[in-house]
Design an enzyme around this catalytic site. Structure first.
Site, PDB file in Angstrom:
ATOM      1  N   LYS A 165      11.425  15.812  -5.604  1.00  0.00           N
ATOM      2  CA  LYS A 165      12.896  15.825  -5.732  1.00  0.00           C
ATOM      3  C   LYS A 165      13.553  15.245  -4.488  1.00  0.00           C
ATOM      4  O   LYS A 165      14.422  14.387  -4.568  1.00  0.00           O
ATOM      5  CB  LYS A 165      13.365  17.273  -5.944  1.00  0.00           C
ATOM      6  CG  LYS A 165      14.858  17.464  -5.793  1.00  0.00           C
ATOM      7  CD  LYS A 165      15.279  18.879  -6.099  1.00  0.00           C
ATOM      8  CE  LYS A 165      15.409  19.784  -4.915  1.00  0.00           C
ATOM      9  NZ  LYS A 165      16.518  19.494  -3.987  1.00  0.00           N
ATOM     10  N   ASN A 166      13.118  15.715  -3.320  1.00  0.00           N
ATOM     11  CA  ASN A 166      13.791  15.298  -2.092  1.00  0.00           C
ATOM     12  C   ASN A 166      13.433  13.874  -1.670  1.00  0.00           C
ATOM     13  O   ASN A 166      13.979  13.353  -0.701  1.00  0.00           O
ATOM     14  CB  ASN A 166      13.496  16.287  -0.958  1.00  0.00           C
ATOM     15  CG  ASN A 166      14.220  17.610  -1.167  1.00  0.00           C
ATOM     16  OD1 ASN A 166      15.033  17.732  -2.081  1.00  0.00           O
ATOM     17  ND2 ASN A 166      13.914  18.590  -0.328  1.00  0.00           N
ATOM     18  N   CYS A 194      22.891  24.699  -2.766  1.00  0.00           N
ATOM     19  CA  CYS A 194      22.428  26.069  -2.531  1.00  0.00           C
ATOM     20  C   CYS A 194      23.250  26.720  -1.427  1.00  0.00           C
ATOM     21  O   CYS A 194      23.522  26.104  -0.395  1.00  0.00           O
ATOM     22  CB  CYS A 194      20.968  26.063  -2.093  1.00  0.00           C
ATOM     23  SG  CYS A 194      19.809  25.753  -3.410  1.00  0.00           S
ATOM     24  N   ARG A 198      25.801  24.893   6.295  1.00  0.00           N
ATOM     25  CA  ARG A 198      25.423  23.532   5.928  1.00  0.00           C
ATOM     26  C   ARG A 198      26.569  22.514   6.026  1.00  0.00           C
ATOM     27  O   ARG A 198      26.988  21.924   5.029  1.00  0.00           O
ATOM     28  CB  ARG A 198      24.821  23.496   4.526  1.00  0.00           C
ATOM     29  CG  ARG A 198      23.579  24.318   4.427  1.00  0.00           C
ATOM     30  CD  ARG A 198      22.943  24.192   3.077  1.00  0.00           C
ATOM     31  NE  ARG A 198      21.902  23.168   3.068  1.00  0.00           N
ATOM     32  CZ  ARG A 198      21.184  22.865   1.996  1.00  0.00           C
ATOM     33  NH1 ARG A 198      21.406  23.460   0.873  1.00  0.00           N
ATOM     34  NH2 ARG A 198      20.239  21.960   2.074  1.00  0.00           N
ATOM     35  N   ASP A 207      11.751  25.342   3.053  1.00  0.00           N
ATOM     36  CA  ASP A 207      11.752  25.383   1.588  1.00  0.00           C
ATOM     37  C   ASP A 207      10.560  26.158   1.015  1.00  0.00           C
ATOM     38  O   ASP A 207      10.466  26.325  -0.202  1.00  0.00           O
ATOM     39  CB  ASP A 207      11.765  23.955   1.015  1.00  0.00           C
ATOM     40  CG  ASP A 207      13.156  23.335   1.081  1.00  0.00           C
ATOM     41  OD1 ASP A 207      14.112  24.030   1.455  1.00  0.00           O
ATOM     42  OD2 ASP A 207      13.280  22.135   0.759  1.00  0.00           O
ATOM     43  N   ARG A 229      17.039  23.182 -11.263  1.00  0.00           N
ATOM     44  CA  ARG A 229      17.451  22.119 -10.340  1.00  0.00           C
ATOM     45  C   ARG A 229      16.244  21.449  -9.703  1.00  0.00           C
ATOM     46  O   ARG A 229      16.328  20.279  -9.306  1.00  0.00           O
ATOM     47  CB  ARG A 229      18.322  22.691  -9.211  1.00  0.00           C
ATOM     48  CG  ARG A 229      19.729  23.000  -9.619  1.00  0.00           C
ATOM     49  CD  ARG A 229      20.557  23.363  -8.410  1.00  0.00           C
ATOM     50  NE  ARG A 229      20.330  22.430  -7.331  1.00  0.00           N
ATOM     51  CZ  ARG A 229      20.466  22.707  -6.037  1.00  0.00           C
ATOM     52  NH1 ARG A 229      20.853  23.904  -5.668  1.00  0.00           N
ATOM     53  NH2 ARG A 229      20.224  21.816  -5.120  1.00  0.00           N
TER      54      ARG A 229
HETATM   55  C1  UD1 Z   1      17.140  18.897   3.269  1.00  0.00           C
HETATM   56  C2  UD1 Z   1      16.446  19.213   1.973  1.00  0.00           C
HETATM   57  C3  UD1 Z   1      16.373  20.716   1.761  1.00  0.00           C
HETATM   58  C4  UD1 Z   1      15.727  21.378   2.979  1.00  0.00           C
HETATM   59  C5  UD1 Z   1      16.375  20.934   4.283  1.00  0.00           C
HETATM   60  C6  UD1 Z   1      15.619  21.406   5.516  1.00  0.00           C
HETATM   61  C7  UD1 Z   1      16.995  17.288   0.625  1.00  0.00           C
HETATM   62  C8  UD1 Z   1      17.757  16.739  -0.537  1.00  0.00           C
HETATM   63  N1  UD1 Z   1      17.194  18.579   0.898  1.00  0.00           N
HETATM   64  O1  UD1 Z   1      18.454  19.426   3.174  1.00  0.00           O
HETATM   65  O2  UD1 Z   1      15.602  20.957   0.594  1.00  0.00           O
HETATM   66  O3  UD1 Z   1      15.847  22.777   2.860  1.00  0.00           O
HETATM   67  O4  UD1 Z   1      16.432  19.496   4.353  1.00  0.00           O
HETATM   68  O5  UD1 Z   1      14.299  20.996   5.474  1.00  0.00           O
HETATM   69  O6  UD1 Z   1      16.222  16.589   1.238  1.00  0.00           O
HETATM   70  N2  UD1 Z   1      23.203  20.637   9.796  1.00  0.00           N
HETATM   71  C9  UD1 Z   1      24.354  20.576  10.545  1.00  0.00           C
HETATM   72  N3  UD1 Z   1      25.180  19.506  10.377  1.00  0.00           N
HETATM   73  C10 UD1 Z   1      24.910  18.515   9.472  1.00  0.00           C
HETATM   74  C11 UD1 Z   1      23.718  18.574   8.729  1.00  0.00           C
HETATM   75  C12 UD1 Z   1      22.892  19.659   8.909  1.00  0.00           C
HETATM   76  O7  UD1 Z   1      24.626  21.458  11.350  1.00  0.00           O
HETATM   77  O8  UD1 Z   1      25.695  17.569   9.378  1.00  0.00           O
HETATM   78  C13 UD1 Z   1      22.275  21.791   9.961  1.00  0.00           C
HETATM   79  C14 UD1 Z   1      22.127  22.612   8.674  1.00  0.00           C
HETATM   80  O9  UD1 Z   1      23.155  23.566   8.531  1.00  0.00           O
HETATM   81  C15 UD1 Z   1      20.771  23.231   8.901  1.00  0.00           C
HETATM   82  C16 UD1 Z   1      20.001  22.137   9.653  1.00  0.00           C
HETATM   83  O10 UD1 Z   1      20.996  21.270  10.193  1.00  0.00           O
HETATM   84  O11 UD1 Z   1      20.872  24.363   9.697  1.00  0.00           O
HETATM   85  C17 UD1 Z   1      19.064  21.317   8.815  1.00  0.00           C
HETATM   86  O12 UD1 Z   1      19.721  20.872   7.655  1.00  0.00           O
HETATM   87  P1  UD1 Z   1      19.375  19.475   6.967  1.00  0.00           P
HETATM   88  O13 UD1 Z   1      18.061  18.976   7.432  1.00  0.00           O
HETATM   89  O14 UD1 Z   1      20.543  18.575   7.083  1.00  0.00           O
HETATM   90  O15 UD1 Z   1      19.254  19.897   5.443  1.00  0.00           O
HETATM   91  P2  UD1 Z   1      19.559  18.970   4.221  1.00  0.00           P
HETATM   92  O16 UD1 Z   1      19.331  17.550   4.596  1.00  0.00           O
HETATM   93  O17 UD1 Z   1      20.851  19.355   3.604  1.00  0.00           O
END
Ligand code: UD1
Length: 417
Positions: A22-23, A117, A122, A305, A397
């Site tokens: 998925k990711n 989620c 986030r 995850d 999902r």
């Molecule tokens: C992706 C994965 C999700 C997984 C996560 C962490 C996809 C589609 N989803 O989510 O399944 O759980 O990586 O491995 O690939 N953060 C900020 N600011 C931002 C972005 C992130 O502070 O602009 C923080 C988030 O709140 C979190 C951390 O960074 O604490 C990591 O999040 P991130 O790696 O961005 O998660 P996703 O990319 O949303």
């Protein structure tokens, strides 16, 4: 609303194959926005997040040429609409992946602030600041991120926090930026490396993905993307844990064992038998398993995850296990539900102290997010008696045909409406 009913206590036996990640497919679909023509993607997993993303791309002007099983042909010649509406984006955080490609392709984007989620605040500040570093002008208006840029310019950008979709978003935008972009402290997840590789096959110039620095030389156009999505490591991990938690013998096939190495190490440390081949992992438990500690970290650390699923396993371990979540600040929502099934778990800050119990008991429980739902299914498979898992739309999902796959391993599981 659908529910899943599981009569637990059956040791799972047999083989289960793993579908495309998925990711990995979500950023690849977003990347098709950078191309103009017929993209062909195979091993596309059939799940709700993927159909949401395809729906979103159609909204932006893309056209489905054909969908046959797991093969998708998608035409992006007429991408012309910069707006990703709230109704689509709210159900899936990964929709924000269209932001970078839209600005790069159309010079503008209007993307609703994402949902997905509820596992923490986030924010998407890192995506926004990365795109601003490339020269985009970004404002928040009425719940939408509105971005524009006449021409993006290569720049150096440092991610304060490692972000998977943040890295993908800024990397995709940088493909069309003038000159060189350097992304420091990027995510190293296999999904990011795959995206870079596939963009390179389409004509991009990206080096260093998977390392500490990604360097992108801007190009002016890309050919359509042709790729086969690699197997989902989180799905693989979930079925591996299903084998262990039910004291069964499960062979997880069509997967990449290297992608679940931290889980393999921890399972072995707990006393679970794990045999790996090039593309499969066999799990069996001879004499139960003991509690081991884990801490989640970005790749190549133990994936957040898989935390909820591993916690389900640890509820039945001998002794105690400390589970520390360092990636998301609110990812213990499965704890209350596991406790309803008889688990002994105490939360202190970002650590869950799990004391193994002799058995879990079936109960009605509520799925709260995608991976938490998976952990409840796992606990229910091992519990004595019947469990009813409500709100299974979370599972839909990210887990294709989960009931069929588990039934194939002998589980007593059915979906009821
Ligand atoms: C992706 C994965 C999700 C997984 C996560 C962490 C996809 C589609 N989803 O989510 O399944 O759980 O990586 O491995 O690939 N953060 C900020 N600011 C931002 C972005 C992130 O502070 O602009 C923080 C988030 O709140 C979190 C951390 O960074 O604490 C990591 O999040 P991130 O790696 O961005 O998660 P996703 O990319 O949303």
């Amino acid at each position: 609303m659908d529910k899943i009913v599981i009569e637990g206590g059956v040791p799972l036996k047999g083989k289960v194959f793993i579908t495309g990640a998925k990711n990995a497919v979500l950023p690849i679909l977003a990347a098709t926005l950078l191309t103009s023509g017929r993209n062909e993607i195979t091993n596309v997993p059939q799940m709700r997040d993927v159909s949401t993303m395809i729906h979103l791309l159609v909204e932006l002007g893309g056209r489905i040429d054909s969908i046959q099983g797991d093969r998708l042909a998608f035409d992006t010649s007429d991408i012309n609409n910069p707006e990703a509406p709230y109704d689509l984006v709210r159900t899936m955080r990964a929709s924000c992946l269209v932001l970078g490609p839209l600005i790069a392709r159309l010079g503008q984007a209007k993307v609703s602030l994402p949902g997905g989620c509820a596992i923490g605040a986030r924010p998407i500040d890192l995506h926004i600041r990365g795109l601003e570093a490339l020269g985009a002008n970004i404002e928040l208006q009425g719940g939408y991120i509105v971005g524009s840029a006449k021409k993006l310019k290569g720049a150096r950008y440092y991610f304060d926090t490692i972000s998977v979709t943040g890295t993908a978003n800024v990397m995709m935008a940088a493909v069309f930026a003038e000159g060189e972009t350097v992304l420091e402290n990027p995510a190293k997840e296999p999904e990011v490396v795959f995206l870079a590789d596939m963009l390179n096959l389409a004509g991009a110039k990206i080096e260093g993905a998977g390392g500490d620095e990604i360097i992108i030389q801007g190009v002016s156009s890309l050919k359509p993307i042709h790729c086969k999505i690699f197997p989902d490591r989180i799905e693989a991990a979930t079925y591996m844990i299903a084998g262990a938690i039910t004291a069964g013998e499960v062979e997880v096939t069509d997967c990449i064992p290297q992608h679940v190495e931290p889980l393999i190490m921890k399972l072995k440390q707990a006393g679970v038998n794990v045999e790996t081949s090039k593309d499969s992992v066999k799990i069996s438990t001879g004499n139960g398993f003991q509690g081991v500690d884990i801490q989640t970290h970005p790749y190549p650390g133990f994936a957040t995850d898989i935390q909820a699923q591993f916690m389900a396993l640890m509820t039945l371990a001998r002794g105690q296990s400390l589970i520390t979540e360092t990636v998301f600040e609110n990812r213990f929502m499965h704890v209350a539900e596991l406790k309803r099934m008889g688990a002994d778990i105490e939360i202190r800050g970002n650590t869950a102290i799990v004391k193994g119990v002799g058995h879990l008991s079936g109960a009605p429980v509520m799925a709260t997010d995608l991976r938490a739902s998976a952990s409840l299914v796992l606990a229910a498979l091992a519990a004595r008696g019947e469990s009813v898992i409500n709100r299974v739309y979370h599972i839909d999902r990210g887990y294709p045909v989960m009931e069929q796959k588990l039934s194939g391993l002998g589980a007593k599981i059915k979906r009821v409406n």
